[in-house]
Design a protein around this motif. Structure first.
Motif, mmCIF file in Angstrom:
data_model
loop_
_atom_site.group_PDB
_atom_site.id
_atom_site.type_symbol
_atom_site.label_atom_id
_atom_site.label_comp_id
_atom_site.label_asym_id
_atom_site.label_seq_id
_atom_site.Cartn_x
_atom_site.Cartn_y
_atom_site.Cartn_z
ATOM 1 N N ASP A 163 45.153 40.160 42.744
ATOM 2 C CA ASP A 163 44.652 41.756 43.430
ATOM 3 C C ASP A 163 44.314 42.048 41.574
ATOM 4 O O ASP A 163 44.521 41.934 40.531
ATOM 5 C CB ASP A 163 45.899 42.260 43.514
ATOM 6 N N ALA A 164 42.986 43.375 41.620
ATOM 7 C CA ALA A 164 43.168 43.534 40.442
ATOM 8 C C ALA A 164 41.623 44.875 41.190
ATOM 9 O O ALA A 164 41.667 45.256 42.063
ATOM 10 C CB ALA A 164 41.984 42.676 40.138
ATOM 11 N N VAL A 165 41.895 45.341 39.434
ATOM 12 C CA VAL A 165 40.642 46.796 39.831
ATOM 13 C C VAL A 165 39.488 46.453 39.221
ATOM 14 O O VAL A 165 39.858 46.028 37.958
ATOM 15 C CB VAL A 165 41.852 47.830 39.220
ATOM 16 N N LEU A 206 30.851 42.833 37.389
ATOM 17 C CA LEU A 206 32.317 43.564 37.775
ATOM 18 C C LEU A 206 32.944 43.328 36.323
ATOM 19 O O LEU A 206 33.555 41.708 36.353
ATOM 20 C CB LEU A 206 32.592 42.776 38.927
ATOM 21 N N VAL A 207 33.697 43.819 35.836
ATOM 22 C CA VAL A 207 34.886 44.016 34.832
ATOM 23 C C VAL A 207 35.822 44.648 35.568
ATOM 24 O O VAL A 207 36.394 45.194 35.681
ATOM 25 C CB VAL A 207 34.385 44.808 33.159
ATOM 26 N N LEU A 208 37.204 43.987 35.378
ATOM 27 C CA LEU A 208 38.096 43.736 36.565
ATOM 28 C C LEU A 208 39.414 44.057 35.645
ATOM 29 O O LEU A 208 39.065 43.037 34.358
ATOM 30 C CB LEU A 208 38.542 42.611 37.393
ATOM 31 N N GLN A 209 40.838 44.138 35.957
ATOM 32 C CA GLN A 209 41.940 44.941 35.413
ATOM 33 C C GLN A 209 42.509 44.011 36.478
ATOM 34 O O GLN A 209 42.935 44.346 37.425
ATOM 35 C CB GLN A 209 42.345 45.558 34.515
ATOM 36 N N GLY A 265 48.361 42.511 33.755
ATOM 37 C CA GLY A 265 47.266 43.537 32.444
ATOM 38 C C GLY A 265 45.807 42.593 32.009
ATOM 39 O O GLY A 265 45.215 43.153 31.274
ATOM 40 N N GLN A 266 45.838 41.594 32.237
ATOM 41 C CA GLN A 266 44.613 40.816 31.615
ATOM 42 C C GLN A 266 43.474 41.205 32.278
ATOM 43 O O GLN A 266 43.783 41.730 33.209
ATOM 44 C CB GLN A 266 44.738 39.201 31.461
ATOM 45 N N ARG A 267 41.904 41.264 31.646
ATOM 46 C CA ARG A 267 40.946 41.594 32.275
ATOM 47 C C ARG A 267 39.822 40.307 32.392
ATOM 48 O O ARG A 267 40.044 39.437 31.618
ATOM 49 C CB ARG A 267 40.296 42.560 31.110
ATOM 50 N N ARG A 268 39.365 40.688 33.269
ATOM 51 C CA ARG A 268 37.541 38.897 33.460
ATOM 52 C C ARG A 268 36.885 40.131 33.680
ATOM 53 O O ARG A 268 36.402 40.932 34.597
ATOM 54 C CB ARG A 268 38.543 38.766 34.997
ATOM 55 N N SER A 269 36.110 38.890 33.847
ATOM 56 C CA SER A 269 34.582 40.028 34.173
ATOM 57 C C SER A 269 33.793 38.925 35.207
ATOM 58 O O SER A 269 34.173 37.652 34.246
ATOM 59 C CB SER A 269 33.808 39.676 32.665
#
Length: 165
Positions: free
Chosen positions: A41-43, A111-114, A118-122
């Motif tokens: 899951d991500a936002v 897409l930059v995702l959280q 709490g980690q962020r990914r692109s």
């Protein structure tokens, strides 16, 4: 003879461009079907349009060179045929390379995702049928190291349990 060689070259160029792969999240390759995938899951934090550069395998240049060489060698008298044929091959190679590069280019999204931890990914993926906006809940689907992003389904709220007497 020259016409059939030119027709074969045109068909080859069309086949090369038609066989180019896509990075679209809406297209699943046969080898990825019926495989277990990891889902996270991500936002969405941000969305930015980008372009995935086209391929330059050399097939476009080679096909263009053949077409240009054949077309050029059929112009003029016997003395000019060689020079014009060589010039046609060079110009055809340049044009064929450009056609392949621009023909395989794809519009995409970064897409930059959280993630939920709490980690962020692109992630960069070709544009598909879904529209992403900051704040959207999404799923990251990882199949054999290939990642695609899709909107998370809306889960209806479950009804409150009935009170016991």
């Amino acid at each position: 003879m020259k016409r059939s060689l030119m027709a074969a070259a045109v068909v080859s160029m069309a086949a090369v461009l038609g066989a180019c792969s896509t990075a679209s999240p809406d297209v699943i390759k046969p080898g990825d079907a019926q495989r277990l995938s990891q889902v996270d899951d991500a936002v969405v934090l941000s969305v930015r349009p980008v372009v995935i550069e086209g391929q330059q395998s050399g097939a476009g240049a080679a096909t263009g060179a053949v077409i240009g060489g054949v077309a050029g060698s059929s112009v003029g008298g016997s003395r000019e045929q060689v020079a014009v044929g060589v010039l046609g091959a060079v110009v055809g190679g340049v044009v064929g390379n450009a056609v392949e590069r621009f023909g395989t280019r794809e519009e995409a999204l970064e897409l930059v995702l959280q993630l939920s931890n709490g980690q962020r990914r692109s992630v960069v993926q070709a544009k598909g049928n879904e529209t992403f906006n900051p704040g959207d809940a999404v799923l990251l689907i990882n199949t054999a190291g290939k990642l695609r992003v899709t909107k998370a389904p809306q889960v209806p709220a479950s009804p409150a349990p009935a009170a016991s007497r």
